[in-house]
Design a protein around this motif. Sequence first.
Motif, PDB file in Angstrom:
ATOM      1  N   GLY A  45       0.827  -1.206   0.000  1.00  0.00           N
ATOM      2  CA  GLY A  45       0.000   0.000   0.000  1.00  0.00           C
ATOM      3  C   GLY A  45       0.855   1.247   0.000  1.00  0.00           C
ATOM      4  O   GLY A  45       1.896   1.314  -0.643  1.00  0.00           O
ATOM      5  N   ARG A  46       0.405   2.230   0.775  1.00  0.00           N
ATOM      6  CA  ARG A  46       1.107   3.512   0.847  1.00  0.00           C
ATOM      7  C   ARG A  46       1.626   3.738   2.261  1.00  0.00           C
ATOM      8  O   ARG A  46       1.241   3.038   3.191  1.00  0.00           O
ATOM      9  CB  ARG A  46       0.163   4.637   0.451  1.00  0.00           C
ATOM     10  CG  ARG A  46      -0.514   4.428  -0.892  1.00  0.00           C
ATOM     11  CD  ARG A  46      -1.898   5.035  -0.927  1.00  0.00           C
ATOM     12  NE  ARG A  46      -2.749   4.573   0.160  1.00  0.00           N
ATOM     13  CZ  ARG A  46      -3.940   5.077   0.443  1.00  0.00           C
ATOM     14  NH1 ARG A  46      -4.424   6.064  -0.283  1.00  0.00           N
ATOM     15  NH2 ARG A  46      -4.648   4.619   1.451  1.00  0.00           N
ATOM     16  N   ASP A  93      -1.714  -0.353   3.993  1.00  0.00           N
ATOM     17  CA  ASP A  93      -0.906   0.833   4.272  1.00  0.00           C
ATOM     18  C   ASP A  93      -0.081   0.668   5.551  1.00  0.00           C
ATOM     19  O   ASP A  93      -0.472  -0.057   6.472  1.00  0.00           O
ATOM     20  CB  ASP A  93      -1.793   2.069   4.409  1.00  0.00           C
ATOM     21  CG  ASP A  93      -2.473   2.445   3.109  1.00  0.00           C
ATOM     22  OD1 ASP A  93      -1.994   2.007   2.042  1.00  0.00           O
ATOM     23  OD2 ASP A  93      -3.484   3.170   3.158  1.00  0.00           O
TER      24      ASP A  93
END
Length: 322
Positions: A45-46, A93
């Motif tokens: 993810g981020r 994330d």
Amino acid sequence: MKSKKSTIESARSTLKLEAEAILNVAKNLDSSFENVVTNILDCKGRVIITGIGKSAIIAQKIVATFNSTGTPAIFMHAADAIHGDLGMIQVDDIIICISKSGNTPEIKVLAPLLKSAGNILIGMVGELNSFLAQQADLILNTSVEKEACPHNLAPTTSTTAQLVMGDALAICLLEHREFNEQDFAKYHPGGSLGKKLYLKAKDLALTNEKPSISPEASVKQVLIEISKNRLGAVAVVDVDNNLLGVITDGDIRRMLENNVDIATLNAKDIMGKNPKVIDCDALAVDALDIIKKNNITQLIVLEQNAYFGIIHLHDLLNEGIV
């Protein structure tokens, strides 16, 4: 009002304290830092970076650095997070929460919520016994002995420590990803920095006219061609568009100073036979280097040894390359 000497001494004291804080951050790096880098590299993810107050401002800068160096990141303000912005966090994330004390009311509310979602929580924190440090899966130690503020209140050395920790992370991630100049240019196409990495000689030459003339052209024809195209030069080419030489306005002035009979001269008689050239696929910044080293204002661009066009120093100035 302080004397000039005391002002300089105050500034030097601040800079010394901040420099010592940076060295202290470096000294405190341990396996936890390596684990943070590994987890971010493995993240599908981020990286969500959050904080409050001055730490939020540092978080925004780290997000910008991450995004520009190949690590997708999003800023989330800690206060806004507990009023709806938690919805931006996805299951894959990783979260970095930045706080000097690790004990602010917002962090105490936010940290358990972040943990409950199952995301990896990284605490960039200055107090290793704080609430945030206890909640975090991994810790980035940004402890400082004291702030540069004489009252030890205004965040100064602590925010410097956070900032350099973010830079250290970004560069380690960049190197692991083998993020190169071409990658960097993709994320910086609009600024002068990006243009130095992607703008080519042909891109500039195509914006100009393509002045050329035959070797048998008269001096009058040469003057007309130079004046018409406003580049201060004209290429002398054969019937196959092969470059034979170049005539600049400087060449014209020198010819006139010699008091020769211009009626008897042709382009081939006054042209420079060894002009400086550059390939059309070379970078514009390389064209600038040639222009500067040779103290010239025009540069001939070639494509597979055939005449392609002319770059003027003004083109580089207009693009912000200089």
